[in-house]
Design a protein around this motif. Sequence first.
Motif, PDB file in Angstrom:
ATOM      1  N   ALA A 286      -9.366  -0.281  -5.608  1.00 35.28           N
ATOM      2  CA  ALA A 286      -9.959  -1.580  -5.921  1.00 35.28           C
ATOM      3  C   ALA A 286      -9.470  -1.959  -7.302  1.00 35.28           C
ATOM      4  CB  ALA A 286     -11.481  -1.520  -5.875  1.00 35.28           C
ATOM      5  N   GLY A 287      -8.609  -2.933  -7.379  1.00 33.80           N
ATOM      6  CA  GLY A 287      -8.049  -3.284  -8.673  1.00 33.80           C
ATOM      7  C   GLY A 287      -7.326  -4.611  -8.635  1.00 33.80           C
ATOM      8  N   PHE A 288      -6.556  -4.841  -9.693  1.00 34.64           N
ATOM      9  CA  PHE A 288      -5.892  -6.127  -9.894  1.00 34.64           C
ATOM     10  C   PHE A 288      -4.405  -5.890 -10.123  1.00 34.64           C
ATOM     11  CE2 PHE A 288     -10.253  -6.294 -11.258  1.00 34.64           C
ATOM     12  CZ  PHE A 288     -10.739  -7.462 -10.703  1.00 34.64           C
ATOM     13  N   ARG A 289      -3.583  -6.787  -9.599  1.00 35.98           N
ATOM     14  CA  ARG A 289      -2.140  -6.660  -9.750  1.00 35.98           C
ATOM     15  C   ARG A 289      -1.537  -7.968 -10.235  1.00 35.98           C
ATOM     16  NH1 ARG A 289       1.190  -4.432  -4.981  1.00 35.98           N
ATOM     17  NH2 ARG A 289       2.596  -4.084  -6.712  1.00 35.98           N
ATOM     18  N   SER A 290      -0.510  -7.855 -11.065  1.00 37.05           N
ATOM     19  CA  SER A 290       0.322  -8.996 -11.430  1.00 37.05           C
ATOM     20  C   SER A 290       1.550  -8.962 -10.528  1.00 37.05           C
ATOM     21  CB  SER A 290       0.734  -8.902 -12.902  1.00 37.05           C
ATOM     22  OG  SER A 290       1.718  -9.871 -13.193  1.00 37.05           O
ATOM     23  N   LEU A 291       1.789 -10.058  -9.828  1.00 39.23           N
ATOM     24  CA  LEU A 291       2.906 -10.122  -8.879  1.00 39.23           C
ATOM     25  C   LEU A 291       4.107 -10.851  -9.450  1.00 39.23           C
ATOM     26  CD1 LEU A 291       0.825 -11.044  -5.697  1.00 39.23           C
ATOM     27  CD2 LEU A 291       1.488  -8.768  -6.495  1.00 39.23           C
ATOM     28  N   GLY A 292       4.024 -11.284 -10.724  1.00 39.43           N
ATOM     29  CA  GLY A 292       5.113 -12.053 -11.324  1.00 39.43           C
ATOM     30  C   GLY A 292       4.998 -13.527 -10.975  1.00 39.43           C
ATOM     31  N   GLY A 293       5.622 -14.357 -11.787  1.00 35.00           N
ATOM     32  CA  GLY A 293       5.606 -15.796 -11.516  1.00 35.00           C
ATOM     33  C   GLY A 293       4.221 -16.404 -11.533  1.00 35.00           C
ATOM     34  N   LYS A 294       3.335 -15.921 -12.411  1.00 33.89           N
ATOM     35  CA  LYS A 294       1.963 -16.414 -12.530  1.00 33.89           C
ATOM     36  C   LYS A 294       1.123 -16.155 -11.287  1.00 33.89           C
ATOM     37  CE  LYS A 294       2.749 -20.000 -16.014  1.00 33.89           C
ATOM     38  NZ  LYS A 294       2.493 -21.394 -16.394  1.00 33.89           N
ATOM     39  N   LEU A 295       1.536 -15.193 -10.457  1.00 31.56           N
ATOM     40  CA  LEU A 295       0.765 -14.834  -9.269  1.00 31.56           C
ATOM     41  C   LEU A 295       0.029 -13.521  -9.526  1.00 31.56           C
ATOM     42  CD1 LEU A 295       3.257 -15.663  -6.374  1.00 31.56           C
ATOM     43  CD2 LEU A 295       1.201 -16.937  -7.021  1.00 31.56           C
ATOM     44  N   PHE A 296      -1.227 -13.487  -9.064  1.00 32.27           N
ATOM     45  CA  PHE A 296      -2.071 -12.312  -9.274  1.00 32.27           C
ATOM     46  C   PHE A 296      -2.834 -12.014  -7.987  1.00 32.27           C
ATOM     47  CE2 PHE A 296      -1.253 -14.259 -13.318  1.00 32.27           C
ATOM     48  CZ  PHE A 296      -1.019 -13.190 -14.164  1.00 32.27           C
ATOM     49  N   ARG A 297      -3.227 -10.748  -7.843  1.00 33.95           N
ATOM     50  CA  ARG A 297      -3.920 -10.345  -6.630  1.00 33.95           C
ATOM     51  C   ARG A 297      -4.980  -9.310  -6.973  1.00 33.95           C
ATOM     52  NH1 ARG A 297      -0.080  -7.649  -2.494  1.00 33.95           N
ATOM     53  NH2 ARG A 297      -0.998  -5.711  -3.269  1.00 33.95           N
ATOM     54  N   THR A 298      -6.139  -9.423  -6.343  1.00 37.27           N
ATOM     55  CA  THR A 298      -7.132  -8.368  -6.416  1.00 37.27           C
ATOM     56  C   THR A 298      -7.211  -7.709  -5.057  1.00 37.27           C
ATOM     57  OG1 THR A 298      -9.424  -7.809  -6.921  1.00 37.27           O
ATOM     58  CG2 THR A 298      -9.053  -9.949  -5.915  1.00 37.27           C
ATOM     59  N   ASP A 299      -7.117  -6.370  -5.030  1.00 35.25           N
ATOM     60  CA  ASP A 299      -7.048  -5.609  -3.783  1.00 35.25           C
ATOM     61  C   ASP A 299      -8.328  -4.815  -3.571  1.00 35.25           C
ATOM     62  OD1 ASP A 299      -4.482  -6.534  -3.574  1.00 35.25           O
ATOM     63  OD2 ASP A 299      -3.532  -4.665  -4.220  1.00 35.25           O
ATOM     64  N   LEU A 300      -8.772  -4.776  -2.325  1.00 34.93           N
ATOM     65  CA  LEU A 300      -9.895  -3.941  -1.921  1.00 34.93           C
ATOM     66  C   LEU A 300      -9.451  -3.175  -0.679  1.00 34.93           C
ATOM     67  CD1 LEU A 300     -12.841  -3.073  -2.224  1.00 34.93           C
ATOM     68  CD2 LEU A 300     -13.492  -5.077  -0.883  1.00 34.93           C
ATOM     69  N   LEU A 301      -9.079  -1.918  -0.870  1.00 30.87           N
ATOM     70  CA  LEU A 301      -8.557  -1.083   0.211  1.00 30.87           C
ATOM     71  C   LEU A 301      -9.555   0.039   0.478  1.00 30.87           C
ATOM     72  CD1 LEU A 301      -6.290  -0.221   2.162  1.00 30.87           C
ATOM     73  CD2 LEU A 301      -5.253   1.030   0.244  1.00 30.87           C
ATOM     74  N   TYR A 302     -10.084   0.050   1.693  1.00 35.55           N
ATOM     75  CA  TYR A 302     -11.075   1.058   2.039  1.00 35.55           C
ATOM     76  C   TYR A 302     -10.399   2.394   2.353  1.00 35.55           C
ATOM     77  CZ  TYR A 302     -14.418  -2.765   2.271  1.00 35.55           C
ATOM     78  OH  TYR A 302     -15.213  -3.836   1.955  1.00 35.55           O
ATOM     79  N   GLY A 303     -11.192   3.447   2.347  1.00 36.38           N
ATOM     80  CA  GLY A 303     -10.677   4.779   2.621  1.00 36.38           C
ATOM     81  C   GLY A 303     -10.187   4.913   4.057  1.00 36.38           C
ATOM     82  N   ALA A 304      -9.220   5.827   4.249  1.00 34.28           N
ATOM     83  CA  ALA A 304      -8.641   6.042   5.576  1.00 34.28           C
ATOM     84  C   ALA A 304      -9.642   6.742   6.491  1.00 34.28           C
ATOM     85  CB  ALA A 304      -7.363   6.853   5.459  1.00 34.28           C
ATOM     86  N   THR A 305      -9.714   6.282   7.728  1.00 34.64           N
ATOM     87  CA  THR A 305     -10.586   6.871   8.744  1.00 34.64           C
ATOM     88  C   THR A 305      -9.775   7.109  10.013  1.00 34.64           C
ATOM     89  OG1 THR A 305     -12.519   5.706   7.879  1.00 34.64           O
ATOM     90  CG2 THR A 305     -12.672   6.558  10.128  1.00 34.64           C
ATOM     91  N   THR A 306      -9.886   8.300  10.588  1.00 30.89           N
ATOM     92  CA  THR A 306      -9.212   8.585  11.855  1.00 30.89           C
ATOM     93  C   THR A 306     -10.071   8.067  13.001  1.00 30.89           C
ATOM     94  OG1 THR A 306      -8.137  10.562  10.954  1.00 30.89           O
ATOM     95  CG2 THR A 306      -8.283  10.386  13.356  1.00 30.89           C
TER      96      THR A 306
END
Length: 591
Positions: A286-306
Amino acid sequence: MDNRNLLLAVVLSGLLILGWDLGLRYFYPEASMSAQTSPKAATAAAKGAGAPGANGTSAASGLGAEPAARKVDLKTALASGNRVAIDTPRLEGSINLVGARIDDIELKDYRETVKKDSGPVRLFAPEGTAVPYFAEFGFIANGARQPSNLVWQADGAKLTPTTPVTLTRTDASGITYRIRFAVDADYMITATQSVSNAGQAGAIIQPFALIKRTSANATIDQYASHSGPVGVFADTLWDPHSYDELAELGGESPKGAPDWLGFTDQYWLSALVPGDGKGNVKVEDAGFRSLGGKLFRTDLLYGATTVPAGGSLTQDTRLYAGAKDSQILDLYEESGITNFGLAISWGWFALAEKPILWLLRTLNSVVGNFGLAIILLTVIIRGLMFPIAQKGFASMAAMRAVQPKMKEIQERFADDKQRQQQEIMKLYKDEGVNPLSGCLPMLIQIPVFFALYKVLVLAIEMRHEPFILWIKDLSSPDPAHILNLFGLLPFALPEYSFLAIGPLAVLLGITMWLTFKLNPAATDPVQQQMFAIMPWIMMFVMAPFAAGLLLYWVTSNILTLAQQSYLYSKHPQLKAANAEAAAKAAKAAKG
């Protein structure tokens, strides 16, 4: 004399530059709706999307980077079909079935501009448009993120508070993915992501959600109101970075379990809330990323489940997309989302700011005019603070009364500083004078008046609210410009220029000058010159501020004049001492 003039010029020039920078860039963010990315930040973003975050963890998530989007205009993007309409009392827009994206959100309660025919505020817009801003929900299956160009099937044509919509897609291995969208009457959309494995083999599944946006239309990050990445992690507010700072870092993954995370502007918020919003859901990233070109993203990735053959998986995520209305945010916080009300940058004085905002709303509901509500609020607060101010003036009067005796002690024990201090303290005790009691009332008042200032900056209730005559929007600068005689002269002034002096700014300068005249005159000629010119410098510096803030300051100055005049009438020794000091100062200046 030359040195003094040089010093005066340097001090005043520095004050003007500093005041202009603070006033325009930090205290009034809408003076520029574009958050400018520095070359250094742009270079860092282009090279290092996914660079290590400040806490040592990788800012890159399992969602990875994204290819550049094809440019498209807004009208074409929204007319392309494959959309499910969204219609609620506060929201309208659509869900894009290509990629399961909520990329079309308008806020019905707020207009883009003050004009009556202005359209509603657009919060979300599709990727590839001039200001992309959207939320996406999807899955990672067996370590691979499913493409964002897949088309989902919907079981309904419109999402409303009473009619949820479910998107469905089945892959080649027999796994069916579903995203059920439900929306309430305010700004919260609930996405229930589920997987049913009808295939022959198990699969490792990770639901994810993200918000992607450009900073090109973001309000400027400022001390009074944060703009940029924001969230609550491990029950603690996290908002240390502007977009420029996040770009320099490449991204950041804050420590602690996420309660919610997203992006904030002065008046708007988009945020992802995992599970019940209490940080008790298994999250891999769960965090924030700079994608370049004034683009930004916040990600929410849940844990892996089989998910075994015949098995299933369900995960809830909520998306807040709307206005930073404190009443609405507080209701969501009361329903269980940890510290959701902190999306508004209340800061240290929240205990004072929230009651002030409540009183401001109440007054507005009574008088029906936000400008009058600001005036009444200022009067009420000044009235509450009056006993404190009176105590301060009484202390000043007492100190003035013992000045002759104090001067006598200083002359008698000029060569014995220790004895001098002992005699002065004895004088204070005998006369019942506390030298600190004059400062204490001021210290008590500072948090209250700073809280009032912040309320006027943060309150969305002031946005596009009219006052009287030419003032149609208290959240914008005074539109009347005296230097071009209110438009009669054939030249226009930029709205946010310090030369765009309006009547409120002039009143501010005049009332500030009058308050200075009532204060004790400075004995130093340089200080006299500075105090003489200060009100007019502040008139220019504060001209770009919101009209509502100027209205508050003008009202406050008028009340200060009235308060000082009354208190001087109660303490004539202070007025006489001030007059004597002014006469001496004038004589010294002539000499």
